[in-house]
Design an enzyme around this catalytic site. Structure first.
Site, PDB file in Angstrom:
ATOM      1  N   LYS A  48       0.823  -1.219   0.000  1.00 36.93           N
ATOM      2  CA  LYS A  48       0.000   0.000   0.000  1.00 36.93           C
ATOM      3  C   LYS A  48       0.862   1.276   0.000  1.00 36.93           C
ATOM      4  O   LYS A  48       2.063   1.225   0.275  1.00 36.93           O
ATOM      5  CB  LYS A  48      -0.942  -0.048   1.217  1.00 36.93           C
ATOM      6  CG  LYS A  48      -1.970  -1.189   1.162  1.00 36.93           C
ATOM      7  CD  LYS A  48      -2.926  -1.124   2.355  1.00 36.93           C
ATOM      8  CE  LYS A  48      -3.990  -2.197   2.300  1.00 36.93           C
ATOM      9  NZ  LYS A  48      -4.951  -2.096   3.434  1.00 36.93           N
ATOM     10  N   TYR A  55     -12.503  -2.182  -3.476  1.00 32.28           N
ATOM     11  CA  TYR A  55     -12.970  -2.283  -2.081  1.00 32.28           C
ATOM     12  C   TYR A  55     -14.496  -2.163  -1.968  1.00 32.28           C
ATOM     13  O   TYR A  55     -15.009  -1.810  -0.907  1.00 32.28           O
ATOM     14  CB  TYR A  55     -12.284  -1.215  -1.220  1.00 32.28           C
ATOM     15  CG  TYR A  55     -10.894  -1.617  -0.766  1.00 32.28           C
ATOM     16  CD1 TYR A  55     -10.692  -2.738   0.042  1.00 32.28           C
ATOM     17  CD2 TYR A  55      -9.773  -0.876  -1.116  1.00 32.28           C
ATOM     18  CE1 TYR A  55      -9.433  -3.106   0.479  1.00 32.28           C
ATOM     19  CE2 TYR A  55      -8.498  -1.244  -0.688  1.00 32.28           C
ATOM     20  CZ  TYR A  55      -8.335  -2.353   0.109  1.00 32.28           C
ATOM     21  OH  TYR A  55      -7.086  -2.724   0.554  1.00 32.28           O
ATOM     22  N   PHE A  59     -15.424   3.663   7.031  1.00 31.09           N
ATOM     23  CA  PHE A  59     -14.048   3.992   6.642  1.00 31.09           C
ATOM     24  C   PHE A  59     -13.803   3.904   5.138  1.00 31.09           C
ATOM     25  O   PHE A  59     -12.688   4.116   4.671  1.00 31.09           O
ATOM     26  CB  PHE A  59     -13.047   3.087   7.383  1.00 31.09           C
ATOM     27  CG  PHE A  59     -13.259   1.608   7.167  1.00 31.09           C
ATOM     28  CD1 PHE A  59     -12.729   0.972   6.050  1.00 31.09           C
ATOM     29  CD2 PHE A  59     -13.978   0.854   8.089  1.00 31.09           C
ATOM     30  CE1 PHE A  59     -12.916  -0.383   5.842  1.00 31.09           C
ATOM     31  CE2 PHE A  59     -14.175  -0.514   7.889  1.00 31.09           C
ATOM     32  CZ  PHE A  59     -13.639  -1.129   6.761  1.00 31.09           C
ATOM     33  N   ARG A  68      -1.605 -14.218   4.854  1.00 30.11           N
ATOM     34  CA  ARG A  68      -2.314 -13.477   5.913  1.00 30.11           C
ATOM     35  C   ARG A  68      -1.575 -13.597   7.244  1.00 30.11           C
ATOM     36  O   ARG A  68      -1.589 -12.679   8.058  1.00 30.11           O
ATOM     37  CB  ARG A  68      -3.768 -13.932   5.996  1.00 30.11           C
ATOM     38  CG  ARG A  68      -4.507 -13.525   4.710  1.00 30.11           C
ATOM     39  CD  ARG A  68      -5.985 -13.383   4.819  1.00 30.11           C
ATOM     40  NE  ARG A  68      -6.479 -12.523   5.849  1.00 30.11           N
ATOM     41  CZ  ARG A  68      -6.904 -11.274   5.655  1.00 30.11           C
ATOM     42  NH1 ARG A  68      -6.856 -10.708   4.482  1.00 30.11           N
ATOM     43  NH2 ARG A  68      -7.392 -10.576   6.664  1.00 30.11           N
ATOM     44  N   THR A  72      -5.287  -7.044  10.859  1.00 24.30           N
ATOM     45  CA  THR A  72      -5.651  -5.793  10.179  1.00 24.30           C
ATOM     46  C   THR A  72      -5.200  -4.573  10.986  1.00 24.30           C
ATOM     47  O   THR A  72      -4.621  -3.639  10.444  1.00 24.30           O
ATOM     48  CB  THR A  72      -7.183  -5.738   9.975  1.00 24.30           C
ATOM     49  OG1 THR A  72      -7.605  -6.945   9.336  1.00 24.30           O
ATOM     50  CG2 THR A  72      -7.591  -4.545   9.131  1.00 24.30           C
ATOM     51  N   ARG A  93       2.631  -6.055   9.326  1.00 25.62           N
ATOM     52  CA  ARG A  93       1.864  -4.946   9.897  1.00 25.62           C
ATOM     53  C   ARG A  93       2.416  -4.512  11.254  1.00 25.62           C
ATOM     54  O   ARG A  93       2.425  -3.325  11.578  1.00 25.62           O
ATOM     55  CB  ARG A  93       0.387  -5.333   9.959  1.00 25.62           C
ATOM     56  CG  ARG A  93      -0.269  -5.225   8.560  1.00 25.62           C
ATOM     57  CD  ARG A  93      -1.600  -5.875   8.505  1.00 25.62           C
ATOM     58  NE  ARG A  93      -2.353  -5.513   7.300  1.00 25.62           N
ATOM     59  CZ  ARG A  93      -3.477  -6.106   6.929  1.00 25.62           C
ATOM     60  NH1 ARG A  93      -3.985  -7.082   7.668  1.00 25.62           N
ATOM     61  NH2 ARG A  93      -4.106  -5.732   5.830  1.00 25.62           N
ATOM     62  N   ASN A 147      -2.094   0.367   6.724  1.00 24.89           N
ATOM     63  CA  ASN A 147      -1.513  -0.845   7.316  1.00 24.89           C
ATOM     64  C   ASN A 147      -0.656  -1.644   6.322  1.00 24.89           C
ATOM     65  O   ASN A 147      -0.536  -2.867   6.415  1.00 24.89           O
ATOM     66  CB  ASN A 147      -2.606  -1.708   7.968  1.00 24.89           C
ATOM     67  CG  ASN A 147      -3.657  -2.159   6.976  1.00 24.89           C
ATOM     68  OD1 ASN A 147      -3.572  -1.843   5.787  1.00 24.89           O
ATOM     69  ND2 ASN A 147      -4.638  -2.905   7.444  1.00 24.89           N
ATOM     70  N   HIS A 173      -2.192  -5.450   1.580  1.00 23.94           N
ATOM     71  CA  HIS A 173      -3.481  -6.129   1.396  1.00 23.94           C
ATOM     72  C   HIS A 173      -3.183  -7.563   0.987  1.00 23.94           C
ATOM     73  O   HIS A 173      -2.214  -7.811   0.256  1.00 23.94           O
ATOM     74  CB  HIS A 173      -4.308  -5.461   0.287  1.00 23.94           C
ATOM     75  CG  HIS A 173      -5.453  -6.332  -0.174  1.00 23.94           C
ATOM     76  ND1 HIS A 173      -6.666  -6.341   0.459  1.00 23.94           N
ATOM     77  CD2 HIS A 173      -5.525  -7.268  -1.167  1.00 23.94           C
ATOM     78  CE1 HIS A 173      -7.454  -7.236  -0.133  1.00 23.94           C
ATOM     79  NE2 HIS A 173      -6.792  -7.807  -1.124  1.00 23.94           N
ATOM     80  N   GLU A 227      -9.547 -11.081  -7.445  1.00 27.52           N
ATOM     81  CA  GLU A 227      -8.620  -9.955  -7.264  1.00 27.52           C
ATOM     82  C   GLU A 227      -7.406 -10.059  -8.191  1.00 27.52           C
ATOM     83  O   GLU A 227      -6.916  -9.048  -8.684  1.00 27.52           O
ATOM     84  CB  GLU A 227      -8.173  -9.887  -5.795  1.00 27.52           C
ATOM     85  CG  GLU A 227      -9.297  -9.470  -4.871  1.00 27.52           C
ATOM     86  CD  GLU A 227      -8.905  -9.451  -3.397  1.00 27.52           C
ATOM     87  OE1 GLU A 227      -9.774  -9.113  -2.584  1.00 27.52           O
ATOM     88  OE2 GLU A 227      -7.747  -9.764  -3.058  1.00 27.52           O
TER      89      GLU A 227
HETATM   90  P1  GDP Z   1      -7.772  -6.910   5.685  1.00 31.23           P
HETATM   91  O1  GDP Z   1      -8.313  -8.074   4.879  1.00 31.23           O
HETATM   92  O2  GDP Z   1      -6.956  -7.340   6.872  1.00 31.23           O
HETATM   93  O3  GDP Z   1      -7.030  -5.890   4.834  1.00 31.23           O
HETATM   94  O4  GDP Z   1      -9.023  -6.151   6.322  1.00 31.23           O
HETATM   95  P2  GDP Z   1     -10.467  -5.754   5.732  1.00 31.23           P
HETATM   96  O5  GDP Z   1     -10.739  -6.437   4.421  1.00 31.23           O
HETATM   97  O6  GDP Z   1     -11.456  -5.929   6.841  1.00 31.23           O
HETATM   98  O7  GDP Z   1     -10.345  -4.180   5.483  1.00 31.23           O
HETATM   99  C1  GDP Z   1      -9.740  -3.658   4.334  1.00 31.23           C
HETATM  100  C2  GDP Z   1      -8.880  -2.499   4.721  1.00 31.23           C
HETATM  101  O8  GDP Z   1      -9.712  -1.434   5.210  1.00 31.23           O
HETATM  102  C3  GDP Z   1      -7.905  -2.750   5.881  1.00 31.23           C
HETATM  103  O9  GDP Z   1      -6.713  -3.373   5.469  1.00 31.23           O
HETATM  104  C4  GDP Z   1      -7.677  -1.366   6.416  1.00 31.23           C
HETATM  105  O10 GDP Z   1      -6.771  -0.647   5.561  1.00 31.23           O
HETATM  106  C5  GDP Z   1      -9.062  -0.736   6.288  1.00 31.23           C
HETATM  107  N1  GDP Z   1      -9.887  -0.917   7.493  1.00 31.23           N
HETATM  108  C6  GDP Z   1     -10.478  -2.051   7.933  1.00 31.23           C
HETATM  109  N2  GDP Z   1     -11.187  -1.851   9.051  1.00 31.23           N
HETATM  110  C7  GDP Z   1     -11.046  -0.532   9.337  1.00 31.23           C
HETATM  111  C8  GDP Z   1     -11.562   0.310  10.386  1.00 31.23           C
HETATM  112  O11 GDP Z   1     -12.284  -0.134  11.282  1.00 31.23           O
HETATM  113  N3  GDP Z   1     -11.195   1.625  10.331  1.00 31.23           N
HETATM  114  C9  GDP Z   1     -10.403   2.132   9.370  1.00 31.23           C
HETATM  115  N4  GDP Z   1     -10.101   3.432   9.391  1.00 31.23           N
HETATM  116  N5  GDP Z   1      -9.901   1.367   8.361  1.00 31.23           N
HETATM  117  C10 GDP Z   1     -10.222   0.063   8.348  1.00 31.23           C
END
Ligand code: GDP
Length: 164
Positions: free
Chosen positions: A35, A75, A83, A111, A117, A128, A138, A141, A152
């Site tokens: 990212k 996304y 968010f 992962r 996350t 991370r 973070n 992805h 994807e």
């Molecule tokens: P991942 O699969 O671990 O990347 O997590 P997710 O698919 O749930 O979320 C996608 C991305 O959205 C994450 O990697 C973060 O960059 C962001 N994100 C997820 N949850 C939150 C949240 O609660 N707050 C904020 N600000 N960003 C979030």
């Protein structure tokens, strides 16, 4: 997608047979994105080392600048989340490196290497934990399942761009 099944030895006792079935190895591919917070801090190589040390092979890779439309579509599953706008804005704030990682159980392994996350909850040694700036920024992805991985990967790569 390639998969390799370890065949049980014939004539082995039941326990051995069960062990061999449990050791079934599946070669998978997963989509990874380094990212903008990480490309900005010149961390691409350090992050790639983490993948390679874990046995994941980078079989496709390109550095791109995502459009807002691309990031929004990528996304889309988070569209209703509070968010979403912040996430899309962040993903277009700088270059990203999109990659296909290949290896045994690559989706779960990636992962693991990425960590939770929320970097505050990530295990020591994970990408991370070591590099992420915040919950949004973070660093990486990674696809979360076989169907999303396929979707994807084809979102960013043509089959010919993936070279084993
Ligand atoms: P991942 O699969 O671990 O990347 O997590 P997710 O698919 O749930 O979320 C996608 C991305 O959205 C994450 O990697 C973060 O960059 C962001 N994100 C997820 N949850 C939150 C949240 O609660 N707050 C904020 N600000 N960003 C979030």
């Amino acid at each position: 997608m390639d998969s390799m099944i370890v065949a049980p030895h014939s004539g082995m006792p039941g326990t051995q047979l069960e062990m061999n079935f449990m050791e079934t190895k599946v070669v998978e591919r997963t989509l990874s994105i380094i990212k903008p917070d990480a490309t900005r801090r010149n961390l691409t190589g350090k992050i790639n080392s983490k993948f390679e040390e874990a046995g994941l092979r980078i079989v496709a890779q390109k550095r791109i600048r995502m459009s807002a439309e691309q990031a929004g579509t990528f996304y889309e599953v988070h569209k209703e989340r509070p968010f979403y706008a912040e996430l899309v804005e962040f993903m277009v704030s700088g270059p990203v490196v999109v990659q296909v990682l290949e290896g045994e159980n690559a989706i779960a392994k990636n992962r693991e290497v990425m960590g939770a996350t929320n970097p505050e909850e990530a295990d020591p040694g994970t990408i991370r934990k070591e590099f992420a700036v915040s919950l949004t920024e973070n660093s990486v992805h990674g696809s979360d399942a076989t169907d999303t991985a396929e979707k994807e990967i084809s979102f960013f790569f043509a089959a010919l761009e993936i070279v084993v």
